[in-house]
Scaffold this active site. Structure first.
Site, PDB file in Angstrom:
ATOM      1  N   ASP A 125      -1.450  24.094  46.646  1.00  0.00           N
ATOM      2  CA  ASP A 125      -1.225  23.095  45.609  1.00  0.00           C
ATOM      3  C   ASP A 125       0.112  23.332  44.888  1.00  0.00           C
ATOM      4  O   ASP A 125       0.166  23.393  43.674  1.00  0.00           O
ATOM      5  CB  ASP A 125      -2.405  23.174  44.623  1.00  0.00           C
ATOM      6  CG  ASP A 125      -2.353  22.106  43.558  1.00  0.00           C
ATOM      7  OD1 ASP A 125      -1.908  20.985  43.848  1.00  0.00           O
ATOM      8  OD2 ASP A 125      -2.745  22.412  42.411  1.00  0.00           O
TER       9      ASP A 125
ATOM     10  N   GLU B  22      -7.776  32.313  47.180  1.00  0.00           N
ATOM     11  CA  GLU B  22      -8.685  31.289  47.693  1.00  0.00           C
ATOM     12  C   GLU B  22      -8.628  31.166  49.208  1.00  0.00           C
ATOM     13  O   GLU B  22      -8.517  30.067  49.762  1.00  0.00           O
ATOM     14  CB  GLU B  22      -8.415  29.946  47.016  1.00  0.00           C
ATOM     15  CG  GLU B  22      -8.660  30.018  45.518  1.00  0.00           C
ATOM     16  CD  GLU B  22      -8.746  28.667  44.831  1.00  0.00           C
ATOM     17  OE1 GLU B  22      -8.401  27.657  45.451  1.00  0.00           O
ATOM     18  OE2 GLU B  22      -9.176  28.635  43.660  1.00  0.00           O
TER      19      GLU B  22
ATOM     20  N   ASN C 145     -11.566  32.427  40.438  1.00  0.00           N
ATOM     21  CA  ASN C 145     -10.999  31.168  39.940  1.00  0.00           C
ATOM     22  C   ASN C 145     -12.171  30.222  39.673  1.00  0.00           C
ATOM     23  O   ASN C 145     -12.955  29.948  40.584  1.00  0.00           O
ATOM     24  CB  ASN C 145     -10.081  30.527  40.991  1.00  0.00           C
ATOM     25  CG  ASN C 145      -8.831  31.362  41.241  1.00  0.00           C
ATOM     26  OD1 ASN C 145      -8.535  32.287  40.498  1.00  0.00           O
ATOM     27  ND2 ASN C 145      -8.088  31.017  42.288  1.00  0.00           N
TER      28      ASN C 145
ATOM     29  N   TYR D  63     -13.585  26.518  37.733  1.00  0.00           N
ATOM     30  CA  TYR D  63     -13.217  25.231  37.117  1.00  0.00           C
ATOM     31  C   TYR D  63     -14.449  24.426  36.738  1.00  0.00           C
ATOM     32  O   TYR D  63     -14.545  23.249  37.062  1.00  0.00           O
ATOM     33  CB  TYR D  63     -12.334  24.437  38.095  1.00  0.00           C
ATOM     34  CG  TYR D  63     -10.947  25.024  38.267  1.00  0.00           C
ATOM     35  CD1 TYR D  63      -9.922  24.677  37.398  1.00  0.00           C
ATOM     36  CD2 TYR D  63     -10.673  25.918  39.291  1.00  0.00           C
ATOM     37  CE1 TYR D  63      -8.637  25.200  37.548  1.00  0.00           C
ATOM     38  CE2 TYR D  63      -9.399  26.454  39.447  1.00  0.00           C
ATOM     39  CZ  TYR D  63      -8.393  26.089  38.574  1.00  0.00           C
ATOM     40  OH  TYR D  63      -7.128  26.605  38.721  1.00  0.00           O
TER      41      TYR D  63
ATOM     42  N   TYR E  87     -13.372  20.641  38.216  1.00  0.00           N
ATOM     43  CA  TYR E  87     -13.696  20.278  39.601  1.00  0.00           C
ATOM     44  C   TYR E  87     -15.210  20.254  39.837  1.00  0.00           C
ATOM     45  O   TYR E  87     -15.692  19.607  40.757  1.00  0.00           O
ATOM     46  CB  TYR E  87     -13.034  21.238  40.587  1.00  0.00           C
ATOM     47  CG  TYR E  87     -11.520  21.105  40.628  1.00  0.00           C
ATOM     48  CD1 TYR E  87     -10.915  19.870  40.839  1.00  0.00           C
ATOM     49  CD2 TYR E  87     -10.696  22.210  40.447  1.00  0.00           C
ATOM     50  CE1 TYR E  87      -9.530  19.741  40.872  1.00  0.00           C
ATOM     51  CE2 TYR E  87      -9.311  22.095  40.488  1.00  0.00           C
ATOM     52  CZ  TYR E  87      -8.739  20.849  40.690  1.00  0.00           C
ATOM     53  OH  TYR E  87      -7.373  20.722  40.724  1.00  0.00           O
TER      54      TYR E  87
ATOM     55  N   GLU F  94      -8.145  32.119  37.259  1.00  0.00           N
ATOM     56  CA  GLU F  94      -7.710  30.728  37.081  1.00  0.00           C
ATOM     57  C   GLU F  94      -8.815  29.963  36.388  1.00  0.00           C
ATOM     58  O   GLU F  94      -9.984  30.060  36.793  1.00  0.00           O
ATOM     59  CB  GLU F  94      -7.454  30.032  38.427  1.00  0.00           C
ATOM     60  CG  GLU F  94      -6.152  30.392  39.073  1.00  0.00           C
ATOM     61  CD  GLU F  94      -5.885  29.559  40.327  1.00  0.00           C
ATOM     62  OE1 GLU F  94      -6.361  28.406  40.414  1.00  0.00           O
ATOM     63  OE2 GLU F  94      -5.209  30.086  41.215  1.00  0.00           O
TER      64      GLU F  94
ATOM     65  N   LYS G  61      -1.817  21.270  34.641  1.00  0.00           N
ATOM     66  CA  LYS G  61      -2.707  22.218  33.955  1.00  0.00           C
ATOM     67  C   LYS G  61      -1.947  23.206  33.078  1.00  0.00           C
ATOM     68  O   LYS G  61      -2.535  24.147  32.542  1.00  0.00           O
ATOM     69  CB  LYS G  61      -3.570  22.959  34.965  1.00  0.00           C
ATOM     70  CG  LYS G  61      -4.535  22.039  35.708  1.00  0.00           C
ATOM     71  CD  LYS G  61      -5.635  22.777  36.415  1.00  0.00           C
ATOM     72  CE  LYS G  61      -6.478  21.825  37.230  1.00  0.00           C
ATOM     73  NZ  LYS G  61      -5.781  21.237  38.388  1.00  0.00           N
TER      74      LYS G  61
HETATM   75  C1  BDP Z   1      -6.852  26.532  42.522  1.00  0.00           C
HETATM   76  C2  BDP Z   1      -5.638  27.042  43.280  1.00  0.00           C
HETATM   77  C3  BDP Z   1      -4.311  26.673  42.590  1.00  0.00           C
HETATM   78  C4  BDP Z   1      -4.363  25.216  42.186  1.00  0.00           C
HETATM   79  C5  BDP Z   1      -5.532  25.002  41.256  1.00  0.00           C
HETATM   80  C6  BDP Z   1      -5.626  23.556  40.756  1.00  0.00           C
HETATM   81  O1  BDP Z   1      -5.690  28.442  43.419  1.00  0.00           O
HETATM   82  O2  BDP Z   1      -3.228  26.931  43.421  1.00  0.00           O
HETATM   83  O3  BDP Z   1      -3.150  24.766  41.637  1.00  0.00           O
HETATM   84  O4  BDP Z   1      -6.699  25.285  41.950  1.00  0.00           O
HETATM   85  O5  BDP Z   1      -6.252  22.766  41.425  1.00  0.00           O
HETATM   86  O6  BDP Z   1      -7.921  26.346  43.333  1.00  0.00           O
HETATM   87  O7  BDP Z   1      -5.030  23.249  39.739  1.00  0.00           O
END
Ligand code: BDP
Length: 587
Positions: free
Chosen positions: A168, A406, A457, A459, A463, A495, A559
């Site tokens: 990404d 990841e 990581n 979210y 997500y 993350e 982000k």
């Molecule tokens: C994570 C990845 C990172 C992405 C981030 C995102 O490690 O590189 O930029 O998600 O989606 O899964 O912002």
């Protein structure tokens, strides 16, 4: 690999500036037409170091997949002909072939680490022509991992290649870091390795020096930060005890220098005395627990893309200090040596990552078959780890190696693959912990037991379970507990974040608003504060950054806690409060 330095023996010439530049209009054109044999015709001007993608107004150059060619004059002083001359690239993304006066002198694969070529026998005194062919193509044998396919000829120009990648960030390309020539005597100091320990109040400095050529004549002087003599030694390797050593500490760096004279050569290496250890619940710097506050970052900015920008780097460190951060991860590739040196000087702790990003995510398996991660990928993965170790081993700022971000670690040969990767880096360095940054769940991941710290990581409410902020606290605390109980290792969040459009305000909060980003971090941090085995929080991301184009990415990934121009979003002030006033509970 030693960083080039200047002193009364060694000289350095910087080759940064404006180079000639030309893009191939079909794959292989430059080699077929022997562009290296004479000055590039119809070239345009291109700055070095910089990505070439955002410099011009040419869309086909921004989106180019394939080779481009750089060229410049190289002038060699007459008196250098008696010395050893080395041409050094800080990084070229991702493949480079280097020619001098039409002769190939070296090539390199891997876009984020330095490489060198000895110039003796290849250059003349006075003017020479330096030509560098650069490709940004990524296939299964590269890191980052990629696939290249013929573009759909109905809609693309004939012969055009399409690059598929699963990471990404924009595939910025070009000569990204400084190009230099430096000199050494013919018998020269090739390498130095320093590791340190602490016993009582004393620092133990283990050093070894590798000299190429014929000399037994060596003199080692250990100097303190003011340049005062601390100790002397006279062997190629040994142990020096520094009584009452001043330790290299988080945000309180102290750098000694190992001054080495071997034969006619002279090299000085800054280093810090410090230890890093991991217990079941903590990471210890010099025996004391430290909580990592910081970010996943990118080398990324307007116009110059991923090219080294010293002004930007100083600004970033100023912002990190303003916030009260103490660490960052080089997501998702090794950063410039200049950044590592700045972190050494300012006492930032770095998780140093190789570009194994998105490894086989779309295949969902590692199967050792062509087109997937296979033996070639594994070999390159090990090579890159070796190169990273050799570049960064002496930096006190590096507190942990990260072998991947990841990656697919749940199916096929994932365990076999990562066992080899981990054995490889542990054999190189037994002084630092090792991690793998994962997005997998505890039930799917098959490799966590190989590592020293569990880096996750996460979210939730982005997500997963979008806009359900209430879900964060119970999910995160439950999940983190499970990881810790299963592996008895410290856990870190590497993350977490939400895309946030600067200037978009909504009350009550909605996704993409600055208020949502604040509420999101508030909920996550509440969970982290309730887990005493969590050793740190790295927000995603430090600043907004460019990505490939897609419906989920409106002019890049948003982000950032800062904009791409390094100005704060509202959440930055909350983070500053959290990180600088430990007694203040969020918010
Ligand atoms: C994570 C990845 C990172 C992405 C981030 C995102 O490690 O590189 O930029 O998600 O989606 O899964 O912002």
């Amino acid at each position: 690999m030693l960083y080039p330095i200047e002193n009364e023996i060694r000289q350095v010439k910087n080759l940064n500036g404006i180079w000639k530049f030309k893009k191939e209009s079909r794959l292989g054109q430059g080699v077929d037409e022997k562009w290296f044999e004479k000055p590039l015709a119809d070239a345009i001007e291109m700055p070095v170091p910089a990505s070439y993608n955002d410099i011009t107004t040419d869309k086909s150059l921004r989106d180019h997949t394939g080779w481009v060619w750089y060229e410049r004059e190289l002038s060699i002083p007459l008196d250098w002909m008696e010395k050893r001359m080395v041409l050094r690239f800080g990084s070229v993304t991702h493949h480079a072939v280097v020619y001098i006066n039409g002769q190939k002198v070296t090539s390199h694969k891997g876009g984020f680490l330095p490489f060198e070529a000895e110039l003796n026998g290849c250059v003349n005194p006075g003017q020479n022509r330096l030509t560098v062919a650069v490709s940004n193509m990524l296939d299964h044998s590269c890191l980052p991992f990629g696939l290249i396919q013929d573009a759909n000829t109905e809609y693309y120009p004939e012969g055009e290649k399409e690059q598929i990648y699963e990471f990404d960030f924009f595939n910025y390309s070009g000569i990204h870091r400084p190009v230099k020539i430096y000199t050494t005597p013919k018998t020269f100091i090739k390498d130095v390795t320093v590791t340190t320990d602490i016993i009582g109040g004393d620092g133990i400095v283990n050093y070894s020096v590798l000299v190429e050529g014929d000399t037994k004549d060596i003199e080692i002087t250990l100097l303190d930060e003011e340049g005062a003599l601390v100790a002397k030694a006279g062997d190629m390797e040994g142990k020096i005890v520094v009584e009452n050593a001043k330790l290299w500490n988080v945000r309180a760096a102290y750098l000694y220098r190992l001054d080495i004279r071997a034969g006619e050569d002279h090299y000085t290496l800054p280093f810090g005395i410090r230890t890093v250890k991991v217990t079941e619940k903590q990471i210890l710097l010099n025996g004391k627990p430290v909580y990592l506050k910081g970010f996943g970052k990118h080398e990324d900015s307007d116009i110059r893309g991923r090219g080294l920008d010293e002004a930007l780097n100083v600004r970033d460190f100023e912002l990190l200090k303003w916030l009260g951060a103490n660490s960052f991860r080089t997501s998702h590739y090794p950063y410039s040596e200049e950044i590592m040196q700045m972190a050494d000087r300012q006492g930032f702790l770095i998780i140093d990552e190789v570009p194994a990003v998105g490894l086989n995510l779309w295949c969902d398996t590692i199967v050792f078959q062509p087109g997937y991660a296979d033996e070639e990928t594994l070999k390159h993965h090990k090579d890159v780890l070796t190169e990273l170790y050799e570049r960064d081993k002496n930096h006190p700022c590096v507190i942990m190696w990260s072998v991947a971000n990841e990656a697919q670690t749940k199916n096929g040969n994932a365990l076999e693959y990562f066992t080899e990767v981990v054995d490889h880096i542990r054999a190189l360095d037994d002084t630092r912990p090792i991690t793998n940054v994962t997005h997998h769940s505890i039930t799917s991941d098959k490799v966590a037991h190989l590592f020293d710290v569990i880096c996750l990581n996460r979210y939730y409410s982005w997500y997963y379970d979008l806009a359900n902020l209430e879900s964060i606290y119970p999910r995160l605390t439950k999940e983190f507990q499970e990881w810790h109980e299963k592996y008895h290792k410290p856990v870190m969040i590497t993350e977490y974040g939400t895309d946030t459009v600067v200037g978009m305000h909504k009350l009550p909060e909605v996704i993409f608003s600055e208020e949502y980003q604040i509420e999101y971090y508030k909920e996550n941090n509440r969970a982290l504060d309730d887990c005493d085995f969590v050793i740190g929080e790295h927000l995603w991301a430090f600043a907004d950054f460019m990505t490939s184009f897609g419906l989920r990415r409106m002019d890049g990934n948003k982000k950032g806690i800062f904009t791409r121009q390094r100005q704060p979003k509202s959440v930055a002030f909350k983070i500053k409060e959290r990180w600088t006033e430990p007694s203040t509970k969020w918010p």
